[in-house]
Write a protein that holds these residues in place. Structure first.
Motif, PDB file in Angstrom:
ATOM      1  N   PHE A   1      10.714  67.905  -3.633  1.00  0.00           N
ATOM      2  CA  PHE A   1       9.600  67.285  -2.706  1.00  0.00           C
ATOM      3  C   PHE A   1       9.887  67.591  -1.248  1.00  0.00           C
ATOM      4  O   PHE A   1      10.989  67.657  -0.839  1.00  0.00           O
ATOM      5  N   ASP A   2       8.857  67.594  -0.519  1.00  0.00           N
ATOM      6  CA  ASP A   2       8.953  67.750   0.974  1.00  0.00           C
ATOM      7  C   ASP A   2       9.366  66.285   1.445  1.00  0.00           C
ATOM      8  O   ASP A   2       8.460  65.534   1.344  1.00  0.00           O
ATOM      9  N   GLU A   3      10.266  65.903   2.167  1.00  0.00           N
ATOM     10  CA  GLU A   3      10.523  64.473   2.547  1.00  0.00           C
ATOM     11  C   GLU A   3       9.523  64.188   3.502  1.00  0.00           C
ATOM     12  O   GLU A   3       9.433  62.781   3.917  1.00  0.00           O
ATOM     13  N   GLN A   4       8.841  65.036   4.314  1.00  0.00           N
ATOM     14  CA  GLN A   4       7.609  64.523   5.400  1.00  0.00           C
ATOM     15  C   GLN A   4       6.542  64.456   4.686  1.00  0.00           C
ATOM     16  O   GLN A   4       5.470  64.548   5.330  1.00  0.00           O
ATOM     17  N   SER A   5       6.234  64.485   3.571  1.00  0.00           N
ATOM     18  CA  SER A   5       5.040  64.260   2.546  1.00  0.00           C
ATOM     19  C   SER A   5       5.153  63.084   1.818  1.00  0.00           C
ATOM     20  O   SER A   5       6.223  62.766   1.416  1.00  0.00           O
ATOM     21  N   ILE A   6       3.952  62.404   1.634  1.00  0.00           N
ATOM     22  CA  ILE A   6       3.897  61.476   0.689  1.00  0.00           C
ATOM     23  C   ILE A   6       3.860  61.750  -0.746  1.00  0.00           C
ATOM     24  O   ILE A   6       3.131  62.754  -1.107  1.00  0.00           O
ATOM     25  N   CYS A   7       4.821  61.455  -1.616  1.00  0.00           N
ATOM     26  CA  CYS A   7       4.840  62.021  -2.817  1.00  0.00           C
ATOM     27  C   CYS A   7       4.224  60.754  -4.020  1.00  0.00           C
ATOM     28  O   CYS A   7       4.848  59.583  -3.824  1.00  0.00           O
ATOM     29  N   TYR A   8       3.471  61.145  -4.941  1.00  0.00           N
ATOM     30  CA  TYR A   8       3.011  60.452  -5.925  1.00  0.00           C
ATOM     31  C   TYR A   8       2.778  61.256  -7.135  1.00  0.00           C
ATOM     32  O   TYR A   8       2.647  62.439  -7.336  1.00  0.00           O
ATOM     33  N   HIS A   9       2.116  60.622  -8.060  1.00  0.00           N
ATOM     34  CA  HIS A   9       1.820  61.117  -9.613  1.00  0.00           C
ATOM     35  C   HIS A   9       0.245  60.881  -9.706  1.00  0.00           C
ATOM     36  O   HIS A   9      -0.234  59.873  -9.943  1.00  0.00           O
ATOM     37  N   GLU A  10      -0.622  62.089  -9.433  1.00  0.00           N
ATOM     38  CA  GLU A  10      -2.148  62.084  -9.496  1.00  0.00           C
ATOM     39  C   GLU A  10      -2.586  61.379 -10.812  1.00  0.00           C
ATOM     40  O   GLU A  10      -3.395  60.497 -10.609  1.00  0.00           O
ATOM     41  N   VAL A  11      -2.197  61.684 -11.913  1.00  0.00           N
ATOM     42  CA  VAL A  11      -2.679  61.157 -13.141  1.00  0.00           C
ATOM     43  C   VAL A  11      -2.562  59.735 -13.265  1.00  0.00           C
ATOM     44  O   VAL A  11      -3.522  59.119 -13.690  1.00  0.00           O
ATOM     45  N   THR A  12      -1.393  59.232 -13.209  1.00  0.00           N
ATOM     46  CA  THR A  12      -1.175  57.857 -13.258  1.00  0.00           C
ATOM     47  C   THR A  12      -1.369  57.021 -11.983  1.00  0.00           C
ATOM     48  O   THR A  12      -1.251  55.715 -11.957  1.00  0.00           O
ATOM     49  N   GLN A  13      -1.663  57.757 -10.906  1.00  0.00           N
ATOM     50  CA  GLN A  13      -1.853  57.057  -9.665  1.00  0.00           C
ATOM     51  C   GLN A  13      -0.758  56.144  -9.194  1.00  0.00           C
ATOM     52  O   GLN A  13      -0.884  55.032  -8.848  1.00  0.00           O
ATOM     53  N   ARG A  14       0.685  56.652  -9.442  1.00  0.00           N
ATOM     54  CA  ARG A  14       1.735  55.959  -8.979  1.00  0.00           C
ATOM     55  C   ARG A  14       2.486  56.725  -7.967  1.00  0.00           C
ATOM     56  O   ARG A  14       2.298  57.830  -7.882  1.00  0.00           O
ATOM     57  N   PRO A  15       2.905  56.068  -6.942  1.00  0.00           N
ATOM     58  CA  PRO A  15       3.960  56.650  -6.014  1.00  0.00           C
ATOM     59  C   PRO A  15       5.388  56.919  -6.834  1.00  0.00           C
ATOM     60  O   PRO A  15       5.628  56.453  -7.601  1.00  0.00           O
ATOM     61  N   ALA A  16       5.767  58.244  -6.222  1.00  0.00           N
ATOM     62  CA  ALA A  16       6.864  58.872  -6.879  1.00  0.00           C
ATOM     63  C   ALA A  16       8.166  58.114  -6.492  1.00  0.00           C
ATOM     64  O   ALA A  16       8.581  57.607  -5.201  1.00  0.00           O
ATOM     65  N   LEU A  17       8.814  57.480  -7.820  1.00  0.00           N
ATOM     66  CA  LEU A  17      10.382  57.178  -7.364  1.00  0.00           C
ATOM     67  C   LEU A  17      11.368  58.105  -7.162  1.00  0.00           C
ATOM     68  O   LEU A  17      11.369  58.982  -8.021  1.00  0.00           O
ATOM     69  N   PHE A  18      12.042  58.123  -5.980  1.00  0.00           N
ATOM     70  CA  PHE A  18      13.355  58.724  -5.947  1.00  0.00           C
ATOM     71  C   PHE A  18      14.397  58.178  -6.475  1.00  0.00           C
ATOM     72  O   PHE A  18      14.898  57.272  -6.160  1.00  0.00           O
ATOM     73  N   GLU A  19      15.062  58.802  -7.431  1.00  0.00           N
ATOM     74  CA  GLU A  19      16.042  58.521  -8.293  1.00  0.00           C
ATOM     75  C   GLU A  19      17.513  59.243  -7.652  1.00  0.00           C
ATOM     76  O   GLU A  19      18.517  58.919  -8.217  1.00  0.00           O
ATOM     77  N   VAL A  20      17.401  60.334  -7.002  1.00  0.00           N
ATOM     78  CA  VAL A  20      18.493  61.117  -6.727  1.00  0.00           C
ATOM     79  C   VAL A  20      19.034  60.634  -5.347  1.00  0.00           C
ATOM     80  O   VAL A  20      18.486  60.382  -4.330  1.00  0.00           O
TER      81      VAL A  20
END
Length: 310
Positions: free
Chosen positions: A291-310
């Motif tokens: 992902f681009d760290e300067q962008s908002i990251c989410y999952h369109e289908v389930t409408q959830r923000p992306a969890l960063f586990e790394v």
């Protein structure tokens, strides 16, 4: 019953509430873009409909000046030069046979001792948490610099996925699953851990399809409501996209990969997996998503923000 519960946004919101550490990356970005959302809130493309879309641009000279590019063979440099036009690039012999063998041995060991297990239709998720080999490859600073220029952003490793067999996924764009604002802040990196062809589930992609519009929930009437996510199944998206491919007369190409070859694809390129015909063969592969760290990251289908586990 469980399936019905998953159609509601509230369970996701509650889960998000207890995962602030994995979601905090979005908090300053919400403020930056003027999005009135809590870190745990549901979010989708309609929340950005009022905002201008940034056009990402690949700076060719900047790309050529990266150490990663300079160390490529002439053949691989030519492939890299075509990324902006084609939406993908292929690097031959990116990993040595010895390195690939070490990865496969590591995966076998981790499976045998129960450290990793299959999830989501034959996927081994986040092996980078248990393997220094995979983590080192995926977080190589020279690779990250190269990927950052490709996406016109700041590349951060989001996840790894290992496959033993072909995914056999229908043609899709990753941006329906792993979405960003501004759009295009995602790259996929796929590495063949053995020779792959049409008989053991090769990847396919549609060159230049990254230049098409980003097809999201609104495009196949799946936006949902205040309380619920869209009610259509993922199959409806696949069928919608299949129709678009036929309508536009798009042609796929099959990636006949050799052990150690690497493919990088654009956030919006259409791709998928061929049928795994020869069941006597495996199709071992490794995928990284960035992902681009300067962008908002989410999952369109389930409408959830992306969890960063790394």
């Amino acid at each position: 019953m469980l399936k019905k519960i998953r159609n509601y946004k509230l369970p996701y919101v509650i889960y998000n509430f207890f995962n602030k550490k994995k979601l905090k990356h979005n908090i300053p970005l919400y403020r930056k873009f003027g999005i009135n959302k809590s870190y745990f809130s549901s979010i989708s493309s309609k929340d950005f409909a009022h905002l201008p879309e940034k056009e990402r641009q690949l700076n060719a000279q900047k790309l050529f000046n990266t150490e990663f590019y300079k160390n490529l063979s002439q053949e691989n440099q030519i492939s890299a030069q075509g990324f902006d036009e084609n939406g993908y690039l292929i690097l031959k012999n990116y990993l040595s046979s010895e390195t690939v063998d070490n990865i496969n041995s590591e995966i076998d060991r981790l499976l045998k001792d129960g450290t990793i297990q299959f999830r989501y239709a034959g996927k081994l998720m986040f092996v980078i948490h248990h393997s220094e080999i995979l983590k080192k490859i995926g977080t190589d600073p020279k690779l990250l610099e190269f990927l950052s220029v490709l996406m016109d952003g700041d590349a951060k490793l989001f996840q790894s996925i290992n496959f033993i067999n072909g995914s056999q996924q229908k043609t899709h764009s990753d941006s329906i699953h792993m979405t960003t604002y501004p759009l295009g802040g995602l790259l996929g990196v796929w590495i063949a851990l053995e020779d792959v062809d049409e008989n053991n589930g090769a990847l396919h992609y549609i060159p230049k399809s990254h230049k098409l519009p980003y097809f999201l929930n609104s495009d196949y009437d799946n936006e949902g409501s205040f309380l619920k996510i869209g009610k259509k199944s993922y199959k409806a998206y696949e069928e919608f996209l299949e129709g678009k491919v036929k309508e536009l007369g798009l042609k796929k190409e099959v990636f006949r990969a050799k052990k150690g070859d690497l493919l990088i694809w654009h956030a919006n390129i259409l791709h998928g997996g061929e049928p795994h015909i020869d069941k006597s063969r495996t199709r071992k592969s490794l995928v990284y998503h960035y992902f681009d760290e300067q962008s908002i990251c989410y999952h369109e289908v389930t409408q959830r923000p992306a969890l960063f586990e790394v």
